[in-house]
Design an enzyme around this catalytic site. Structure first.
Site, short mmCIF file in Angstrom:
data_model
loop_
_atom_site.label_atom_id
_atom_site.label_comp_id
_atom_site.label_asym_id
_atom_site.label_seq_id
_atom_site.Cartn_x
_atom_site.Cartn_y
_atom_site.Cartn_z
N ASP A 145 0.98 -1.52 -0.37
CA ASP A 145 -0.08 -0.04 0.36
C ASP A 145 1.01 0.99 0.52
OD1 ASP A 145 -2.38 1.77 0.74
OD2 ASP A 145 -3.34 -0.51 0.85
N HIS A 194 -3.93 6.01 3.57
CA HIS A 194 -4.15 4.63 2.63
C HIS A 194 -3.83 3.11 3.68
CE1 HIS A 194 -6.13 2.12 -0.07
NE2 HIS A 194 -7.27 2.53 -0.10
N LEU A 205 -3.93 -3.04 17.55
CA LEU A 205 -3.86 -3.19 18.72
C LEU A 205 -5.73 -4.04 19.40
CD1 LEU A 205 -1.18 -1.50 20.27
CD2 LEU A 205 -1.38 -4.40 19.90
N SER A 370 -11.49 -1.32 -1.08
CA SER A 370 -9.67 -1.12 0.17
C SER A 370 -10.43 -1.89 2.02
CB SER A 370 -9.47 0.37 0.02
OG SER A 370 -8.70 0.09 -1.09
#
Length: 437
Positions: A145, A194, A205, A370
């Site tokens: 990405d 992104h 987490l 996405s």
């Protein structure tokens, strides 16, 4: 209080007795069936089915029947043929765990909270299974990405030291947004946050009382790989960079390669060959279907062997921007928001500013295929961890696809708008027909 006036005339009519067979895709106790015998005696019913044994009668006329583990569905069908009225598994129920991350629980004032979206995937039921299982291996999802911040407050050690596959001059270990050439600058469409948002849905987490929980629930790690940089007069990636990153991800042992990116290019032999290499190494490419609201998937989602992911909105319908395919292909769905009316969901942003790029903050609302894609990637990785814990080996990419597709919400059937349907994480971790045969 005593009712006054006209007497109530309605009578409570009992529901009709069930007839047929229950759903074997839901979690159940191995080797146990619950049977409504109809007019047959318990002994007469089980005497006709090899390996079936009545353990005890239950209230309501049902019988608890023991059958060989792994043969539950086959024995249910035999029992029906011998005259049983209804046969079902002995289903499992669990207390549903919910993480304490601040942007997870539902809120009337904040429709972007992650929890209601993940309800479509039945994540809480799946997480209960995850929390009850010791995983000897930690699967890795490679995220190819834009840019990544390993020092983000909601990441910890779940993001591995990454790899810069671009020739942007920053070095192989530098995951910062690539500096634009002279005369160019980032625009709102050139969103370097992104990659952090995509990776966060896999492995932010969980249970740290802040932000969002990654769907991997601290059992999955991300290998961040920067593939976007300034090239050809804009911010993007290239065949050579993408193919190199796919190969490296496979060589690093990634069980899933997340590709929340796409192109109209119908045949890119360099990228396609790299995908074939990844599959041969046991890595499953999972790619976004595209946000063009049209028939036909973007590439690499459309390539053979790749698991494509479309987006659904909060009510489970296909997102208005999500691409679809009337041609049978490996397409599943996951939550990704909507265009009109607008729906977005929380995930991470980079959380720090750079000389050439100002971050959106620590967290931001996202929408698109996405962001449906990393949800499926995380569930696939959890399946690998669960499979390895139970079987001592890892499933192949084809096994992962079959498991996710056949247990999805369309019941193993393909639909032109939604493919095999919304991935069901609870079934992925429990199904004994397609996932753990």
């Amino acid at each position: 209080p005593t009712p006054q006036g006209l007497a109530l005339q309605g009578l409570r009519v009992p529901p009709p007795e069930p007839q047929g067979m229950g759903d074997f895709s839901a979690p159940y106790v191995p080797g146990e069936l619950l049977v409504l015998p109809g007019g047959l005696t318990p002994q007469g019913l089980t005497a006709r089915v090899a390996g079936a044994r009545v353990e005890k009668p239950l209230e309501g006329g049902f019988l608890k029947v023991r059958v060989p583990e792994g043969k539950e569905r086959a024995k249910a069908e035999e029992l029906l043929r011998t005259g049983a009225r209804w046969v079902q598994p002995n289903y499992l129920y669990f207390p549903l765990y919910a993480p304490n991350d601040s942007l997870y629980p539902p809120s009337l004032s904040d429709p972007s909270r992650l929890g209601p979206y993940l309800d479509l995937l039945r994540m809480e039921a799946a997480w209960d299974r995850v929390r009850a299982t010791a995983y000897p291996c930690t699967p890795i999802v490679a995220v190819l990405d834009t840019a990544f911040n390993l020092g983000h407050e909601d990441v910890g050690s779940l993001f591995l030291p990454g790899y810069n596959a671009t020739p942007d001059g920053l070095g192989e270990e530098n995951l910062d947004p690539s500096p634009p050439p002279s005369g160019f600058a980032y625009s709102p469409d050139d969103n370097a946050d992104h990659g952090q948002g995509v990776a966060g849905l896999v492995a932010a987490l969980a249970d740290n009382a802040r932000g969002i929980p990654g769907l991997g629930l601290n059992r999955v790690r991300v290998f961040p790989m920067k593939v976007f940089y300034w090239t050809g007069g804009g911010y993007g990636s290239t065949s050579a960079v993408l193919a190199q990153a796919i190969r490296k991800a496979a060589d690093q042992g990634a069980v899933v390669i997340n590709l929340s990116l796409g192109s109209e290019t119908p045949l890119d032999a360099v990228v396609q060959e790299a995908l074939v290499y990844a599959l041969s190494k046991g890595s499953l490419p999972v790619a976004a279907a595209g946000n063009d609201s049209r028939e036909g998937l973007r590439y690499p989602a459309a390539y053979p062997g790749v698991l494509a992911v479309g987006a659904v909105r909060k009510d489970g319908a296909r997102a208005d921007f999500s691409n679809y395919s009337s041609t049978l292909t490996d397409l599943v769905m996951a939550p990704g928001g909507n265009g009109d009316p607008p729906e977005k969901l929380w995930s991470l942003a980079l959380g720090r500013d750079y000389p050439s790029y100002a971050s959106l903050g620590n967290y931001v609302r996202w929408a698109g295929t996405s962001f449906a894609t990393p949800m499926v990637s995380a569930i696939a990785a959890l399946y690998v961890a669960h499979y390895h814990a139970l079987r001592g080996t890892s499933p192949s990419p084809d096994q992962i696809k079959v498991c996710l597709e056949m247990t999805a919400s369309n019941g193993g059937h393909y639909d032109s708008q939604t493919g095999y349907g919304i991935v069901r994480a609870d079934r992925v971790l429990t199904d004994t027909t397609y996932c753990f045969p």
